[in-house]
Design an enzyme around this catalytic site. Structure first.
Site, PDB file in Angstrom:
ATOM      1  N   LYS A 136       0.794  -1.220  -0.026  1.00 12.53           N
ATOM      2  CA  LYS A 136      -0.239  -0.116   0.254  1.00 12.53           C
ATOM      3  C   LYS A 136       0.996   1.199   0.043  1.00 12.53           C
ATOM      4  O   LYS A 136       0.521   2.025  -0.878  1.00 12.53           O
ATOM      5  CB  LYS A 136      -1.128  -0.050   1.239  1.00 12.53           C
ATOM      6  CG  LYS A 136      -2.087  -1.010   1.044  1.00 12.53           C
ATOM      7  CD  LYS A 136      -2.703  -1.410   2.338  1.00 12.53           C
ATOM      8  CE  LYS A 136      -3.738  -2.281   2.234  1.00 12.53           C
ATOM      9  NZ  LYS A 136      -4.350  -3.224   3.291  1.00 12.53           N
ATOM     10  N   GLN A 141      -4.969  -2.047   9.601  1.00 15.29           N
ATOM     11  CA  GLN A 141      -4.714  -3.349   9.036  1.00 15.29           C
ATOM     12  C   GLN A 141      -5.202  -4.586   9.825  1.00 15.29           C
ATOM     13  O   GLN A 141      -5.011  -4.319  11.131  1.00 15.29           O
ATOM     14  CB  GLN A 141      -3.206  -3.554   8.751  1.00 15.29           C
ATOM     15  CG  GLN A 141      -2.933  -4.820   8.127  1.00 15.29           C
ATOM     16  CD  GLN A 141      -3.496  -4.886   6.546  1.00 15.29           C
ATOM     17  OE1 GLN A 141      -3.342  -3.915   5.930  1.00 15.29           O
ATOM     18  NE2 GLN A 141      -4.089  -5.939   6.335  1.00 15.29           N
ATOM     19  N   ASP A 177     -11.271   1.923   3.692  1.00 16.80           N
ATOM     20  CA  ASP A 177     -11.354   0.367   3.642  1.00 16.80           C
ATOM     21  C   ASP A 177     -13.029   0.166   3.330  1.00 16.80           C
ATOM     22  O   ASP A 177     -13.156  -0.948   3.041  1.00 16.80           O
ATOM     23  CB  ASP A 177     -11.039  -0.303   4.812  1.00 16.80           C
ATOM     24  CG  ASP A 177      -9.465  -1.072   4.528  1.00 16.80           C
ATOM     25  OD1 ASP A 177      -9.101  -1.270   3.436  1.00 16.80           O
ATOM     26  OD2 ASP A 177      -8.980  -1.352   5.415  1.00 16.80           O
TER      27      ASP A 177
END
Ligand code: NAP
Length: 299
Positions: free
Chosen positions: A58, A102, A125
């Site tokens: 990322k 994450q 997300d």
């Protein structure tokens, strides 16, 4: 796209690059106009190998398209309250457009509480229930990256979807369930009739055989075999597994949820693993970050 016995093997890498080039151009125009670039932050807890490599990817790809990218790293021992304080700080920081935490998190941290603490306007997300609800009601929303990447893959491969029977295997919150909503949406990019299957589904093989588009996200290596696929079907493989293979230098190979070699000859299109859906996931996150920067989802 590579053609094998009339089967088109979808080139996820090329599609991802095409989208990244578009983002890069837009970011370059933003910078030329004197504004700051979009800023994506990743928060990572612990040393899980897969999580570290996702976050590294990322970070690398954010920089490639011209974003500012930051990573907040914490040890496994971090207290839930300290993580909450970090999220509150990122929620308030006007220089941060979007951030992700994450997953998975260590067991002593309540994952749902963390997800719900993220400001939905920065939830690139798309895991916050606000974004899930907005997606459900066809309102502007941050769509989770993997389902979003799959719809981009279908669209950019010019695969016909309208009126087709799409079978989704797997109903996780991050892939199968949102994908089933997107694929049934009333728009020209999807508009399928959708069947969502899971571990309690009866007659799974028959249902798979009736699929024009079969999307597999069940987390079982090479589960879908040739006898589960209709001739001419489109097969999209979301799974990703490292399995032992002593013939390879590294001692393993990467496979998906579909037995690629035996299934490929029956399909009109198939996405490979690696080089398929996985390539689109990070790119979709970048697209969401650009949307957050431009305040396209929430005004
Ligand atoms: P998950 O949370 O592991 O859930 C698996 C789903 O498959 C569940 O809904 C389960 O049903 C269903 N299932 C399991 N065995 C089944 C069977 N025998 N028949 C029918 N359904 C069955 O899934 P996930 O997180 O979506 O991940 C799926 C795969 O995609 C994994 O390999 C993961 O590594 C990969 N993945 C890849 C990306 C990418 O970017 N390429 C992103 C995310 C995930 P129940 O609900 O009944 O338990």
């Amino acid at each position: 796209m590579e053609e094998k016995n009339n089967t088109i093997v979808i080139d996820g890498k090329a599609i991802a690059q095409q989208i990244k080039d578009e983002i890069k151009k837009e970011v370059s125009d933003i910078i030329d106009s004197g504004k700051r670039p979009p800023h994506l932050v990743a928060v990572i807890v612990g040393e899980d190998g897969a999580s570290l490599s996702y976050v590294a990817s990322k970070e690398k790809q954010s920089k490639e398209v011209g974003f500012t990218s930051s990573v907040y790293r914490f040890p496994n021992t971090i207290k839930e309250e300290d993580l909450i304080n970090t999220i509150d700080f990122l929620n308030q920081d006007d220089e941060v457009d979007g951030f992700i935490v994450q997953l998975p998190l260590p067991k002593h941290i309540n994952e749902q509480r963390i997800i719900e603490r993220i400001d939905p306007k920065k939830d690139v997300d798309g895991f916050h229930p606000s974004n899930g609800g907005r997606m459900m009601y066809n309102m502007p929303a941050f769509i989770p990256a993997t389902p979003m990447g799959i719809t981009s893959m279908l669209k950019r491969s010019n695969i016909e979807t309208v009126g087709k029977h799409c079978v989704v295997l797997g109903r996780s919150n991050i892939v199968g369930t949102p994908l089933s909503v997107l694929m049934s949406r009333n728009n020209s990019d999807t508009n399928c009739t959708v069947t969502l299957c899971h571990s309690k589904t009866q007659n799974l093989k028959e249902i798979c055989l009736s699929a024009d588009i079969l999307i597999v996200a069940i987390g079982k290596p090479e589960f879908v075999k040739e006898d589960m696929v209709k001739n001419g079907a489109v097969v999209i493989d979301v799974g990703i597994h490292r399995i032992e293979d002593k013939t390879k230098e590294k001692g393993y190979r990467i496979v998906g949820d579909v037995a690629f070699e035996e299934v490929k000859n029956k399909c009109s299109y198939i996405s490979p693993v690696p080089g398929g859906v996985g390539m689109l996931t990070v790119v979709s996150l970048l697209q969401n970050t650009l949307k957050a920067y431009k305040k396209e989802v929430y005004q």
